[in-house]
Design a protein around this motif. Structure first.
Motif, PDB file in Angstrom:
ATOM      1  N   GLY A 142      16.269  37.087 -72.677  1.00 17.66           N
ATOM      2  CA  GLY A 142      15.404  38.258 -72.767  1.00 17.66           C
ATOM      3  C   GLY A 142      15.590  39.041 -74.049  1.00 17.66           C
ATOM      4  N   SER A 143      15.174  40.278 -74.020  1.00 18.50           N
ATOM      5  CA  SER A 143      15.229  41.133 -75.201  1.00 18.50           C
ATOM      6  C   SER A 143      16.660  41.319 -75.685  1.00 18.50           C
ATOM      7  N   GLN A 144      16.828  41.278 -76.985  1.00 22.54           N
ATOM      8  CA  GLN A 144      18.135  41.505 -77.596  1.00 22.54           C
ATOM      9  C   GLN A 144      18.295  42.947 -78.069  1.00 22.54           C
ATOM     10  N   PHE A 145      17.410  43.799 -77.620  1.00 24.99           N
ATOM     11  CA  PHE A 145      17.434  45.217 -77.956  1.00 24.99           C
ATOM     12  C   PHE A 145      18.031  46.014 -76.801  1.00 24.99           C
ATOM     13  N   ARG A 146      18.856  47.010 -77.130  1.00 24.25           N
ATOM     14  CA  ARG A 146      19.442  47.890 -76.132  1.00 24.25           C
ATOM     15  C   ARG A 146      19.427  49.336 -76.643  1.00 24.25           C
ATOM     16  N   PHE A 147      19.433  50.273 -75.689  1.00 21.83           N
ATOM     17  CA  PHE A 147      19.538  51.681 -76.059  1.00 21.83           C
ATOM     18  C   PHE A 147      20.621  52.342 -75.221  1.00 21.83           C
ATOM     19  N   LEU A 148      21.109  53.453 -75.737  1.00 20.62           N
ATOM     20  CA  LEU A 148      22.169  54.211 -75.076  1.00 20.62           C
ATOM     21  C   LEU A 148      21.901  55.685 -75.322  1.00 20.62           C
ATOM     22  N   THR A 149      21.856  56.492 -74.262  1.00 18.35           N
ATOM     23  CA  THR A 149      21.513  57.903 -74.407  1.00 18.35           C
ATOM     24  C   THR A 149      22.647  58.804 -73.935  1.00 18.35           C
ATOM     25  N   LEU A 160      11.335  57.595 -69.534  1.00 15.84           N
ATOM     26  CA  LEU A 160      10.326  57.158 -70.505  1.00 15.84           C
ATOM     27  C   LEU A 160      10.751  55.861 -71.159  1.00 15.84           C
ATOM     28  N   PHE A 161      12.007  55.779 -71.558  1.00 16.12           N
ATOM     29  CA  PHE A 161      12.502  54.580 -72.221  1.00 16.12           C
ATOM     30  C   PHE A 161      12.482  53.378 -71.286  1.00 16.12           C
ATOM     31  N   ARG A 162      12.940  53.565 -70.072  1.00 16.15           N
ATOM     32  CA  ARG A 162      13.071  52.442 -69.144  1.00 16.15           C
ATOM     33  C   ARG A 162      11.749  52.016 -68.514  1.00 16.15           C
ATOM     34  N   ASN A 163      10.951  52.991 -68.087  1.00 14.09           N
ATOM     35  CA  ASN A 163       9.758  52.672 -67.302  1.00 14.09           C
ATOM     36  C   ASN A 163       8.497  52.481 -68.134  1.00 14.09           C
ATOM     37  N   LYS A 164       8.296  53.320 -69.135  1.00 20.60           N
ATOM     38  CA  LYS A 164       7.083  53.216 -69.949  1.00 20.60           C
ATOM     39  C   LYS A 164       7.267  52.264 -71.122  1.00 20.60           C
ATOM     40  N   LEU A 165       8.342  52.445 -71.878  1.00 17.45           N
ATOM     41  CA  LEU A 165       8.576  51.598 -73.044  1.00 17.45           C
ATOM     42  C   LEU A 165       9.240  50.270 -72.672  1.00 17.45           C
ATOM     43  N   LYS A 166       9.780  50.186 -71.447  1.00 19.54           N
ATOM     44  CA  LYS A 166      10.420  48.965 -70.960  1.00 19.54           C
ATOM     45  C   LYS A 166      11.645  48.589 -71.782  1.00 19.54           C
ATOM     46  N   TRP A 167      12.371  49.591 -72.265  1.00 23.04           N
ATOM     47  CA  TRP A 167      13.602  49.334 -72.995  1.00 23.04           C
ATOM     48  C   TRP A 167      14.734  49.047 -72.015  1.00 23.04           C
ATOM     49  N   LYS A 168      15.680  48.254 -72.464  1.00 24.71           N
ATOM     50  CA  LYS A 168      16.859  47.951 -71.649  1.00 24.71           C
ATOM     51  C   LYS A 168      18.034  48.814 -72.082  1.00 24.71           C
ATOM     52  N   GLN A 241       7.703  53.137 -81.504  1.00 20.33           N
ATOM     53  CA  GLN A 241       7.035  53.300 -80.214  1.00 20.33           C
ATOM     54  C   GLN A 241       7.341  54.664 -79.600  1.00 20.33           C
ATOM     55  N   TRP A 242       8.481  55.197 -79.931  1.00 17.69           N
ATOM     56  CA  TRP A 242       8.901  56.496 -79.391  1.00 17.69           C
ATOM     57  C   TRP A 242       8.524  57.648 -80.322  1.00 17.69           C
ATOM     58  N   LEU A 243       8.903  57.554 -81.604  1.00 16.46           N
ATOM     59  CA  LEU A 243       8.708  58.675 -82.522  1.00 16.46           C
ATOM     60  C   LEU A 243       7.358  58.673 -83.226  1.00 16.46           C
ATOM     61  N   ALA A 244       6.608  57.556 -83.152  1.00 16.11           N
ATOM     62  CA  ALA A 244       5.277  57.471 -83.767  1.00 16.11           C
ATOM     63  C   ALA A 244       5.313  57.867 -85.244  1.00 16.11           C
ATOM     64  N   LEU A 245       6.142  57.168 -85.999  1.00  9.28           N
ATOM     65  CA  LEU A 245       6.277  57.460 -87.426  1.00  9.28           C
ATOM     66  C   LEU A 245       5.109  56.920 -88.233  1.00  9.28           C
ATOM     67  N   VAL A 246       4.597  55.750 -87.861  1.00 11.24           N
ATOM     68  CA  VAL A 246       3.461  55.132 -88.541  1.00 11.24           C
ATOM     69  C   VAL A 246       2.489  54.627 -87.490  1.00 11.24           C
ATOM     70  N   PRO A 247       1.204  54.445 -87.852  1.00  3.97           N
ATOM     71  CA  PRO A 247       0.229  53.910 -86.890  1.00  3.97           C
ATOM     72  C   PRO A 247       0.629  52.508 -86.441  1.00  3.97           C
ATOM     73  N   ILE A 248       0.400  52.229 -85.159  1.00  2.00           N
ATOM     74  CA  ILE A 248       0.732  50.924 -84.598  1.00  2.00           C
ATOM     75  C   ILE A 248      -0.512  50.066 -84.542  1.00  2.00           C
ATOM     76  N   SER A 249      -0.446  48.894 -85.156  1.00  2.17           N
ATOM     77  CA  SER A 249      -1.565  47.962 -85.127  1.00  2.17           C
ATOM     78  C   SER A 249      -1.710  47.373 -83.738  1.00  2.17           C
ATOM     79  N   SER A 250      -2.948  47.231 -83.277  1.00  2.00           N
ATOM     80  CA  SER A 250      -3.206  46.696 -81.938  1.00  2.00           C
ATOM     81  C   SER A 250      -3.797  45.301 -81.961  1.00  2.00           C
ATOM     82  N   ASN A 251      -3.856  44.700 -83.158  1.00  2.00           N
ATOM     83  CA  ASN A 251      -4.479  43.379 -83.265  1.00  2.00           C
ATOM     84  C   ASN A 251      -3.646  42.295 -82.617  1.00  2.00           C
TER      85      ASN A 251
END
Length: 281
Positions: A142-149, A160-168, A241-251
């Motif tokens: 699975g994803s090799q990304f993790r977060f810690l708060t 928000l991180f777990r349910n909406k963004l689906k972060w682990k 995805q969280w801080l919205a620093l630049v526009p996200i392409s949807s293509n």
């Protein structure tokens, strides 16, 4: 003096200078993923170099501005630890480019935490990476990304991180060495210890900030040494995805990963200049 602003005429009271801003700290870690990710942020947002951190704990280095185009001459220089600002996004980035002097890491961390507290940042984001060969069995797929708060952030935006963004969330370990197979902690278990091998000061900086009840989050990727440009793009895209620093392409998913970030000119020589093929004729 720990932090030296480029504008020497600024007032000495910095308590309100970055009030409400987000601070991104790039930890020197395996594959330099955090530093490369910060490179992309600074380059894409065209952030302003507002100062630098001068400390005995950082190995000295000086070089040309890494964000200047090769075709344009630049007289500006960079040092071992620079501070960048984007007022539009209310963002400050601390980008450390050199490793620590042996035995000096703890002192730097304490001075950095004091500096963060003095400037009253709204939240601290630590970008880092961890050795892929140190993963638990549950982290192999699975994803090799993790977060810690921190507790303060967990109570407000953890869902928000777990349910909406689906972060682990980073799995904690009961003890060191790792727990035997079958008794690993689940993602929401906060009773174990934080373990980030190869992550530099990420873990201890996180712990220090938590002890002062700061809003702090660690974002990391499991990786190995090598060409980690992709890891940096992936990490900074997740941050976006969280801080919205630049526009996200949807293509397409591919464009979301690579299409919105401005590659710094310094990346062209990451592995040195091209060899002369006539040497082998």
């Amino acid at each position: 003096m720990f932090y030296i602003p480029c504008n020497k005429t600024k007032v000495k009271d910095h308590s309100k200078e970055w009030n409400g801003y987000s601070l991104v700290v790039a930890a020197v870690s395996v594959g330099n993923v955090g530093q490369l990710a910060a490179d992309l942020i600074v380059s894409t947002l065209e952030m302003t170099n507002v100062g630098y951190i001068y400390d005995e704990s950082i190995l000295p280095v000086v070089g040309n501005n890494p964000y200047s185009a090769v075709s344009h001459s630049s007289c500006s220089l960079v040092t071992g630890c620079e501070v960048y600002e984007c007022t539009e996004k209310q963002l400050v980035v601390v980008l450390q480019r050199t490793p620590f002097v042996k035995g000096k890491r703890s002192g730097f961390r304490k001075r950095l935490v004091k500096w963060i507290k003095e400037h009253n940042f709204n939240q601290v984001v630590i970008l880092t990476s961890s050795f892929s060969h140190e993963r638990l069995d549950s982290q192999l797929d699975g994803s090799q990304f993790r977060f810690l708060t921190s507790p303060s952030m967990e109570s407000t935006i953890g869902d928000l991180f777990r349910n909406k963004l689906k972060w682990k969330q980073l799995e904690r370990r009961p003890s060191f060495p790792a727990a035997p197979s079958g008794v690993e902690n689940n993602n929401n278990d906060q009773t174990g210890v934080v373990y980030i091998p190869g992550g530099g000061i990420a873990k201890t900086l996180f712990t220090d900030c938590c002890s002062l009840d700061m809003n702090v989050i660690v974002l990391l990727l499991f990786c190995a040494e090598g060409d980690n440009a992709w890891h940096a793009k992936h990490l900074v895209t997740l941050l976006n995805q969280w801080l919205a620093l630049v526009p996200i392409s949807s293509n397409s998913e591919y464009q979301q990963t690579t299409g919105n970030w401005k590659i710094p000119p310094s990346w062209r020589l990451t592995f040195g200049s091209a060899f002369d093929p006539t040497l082998y004729h």
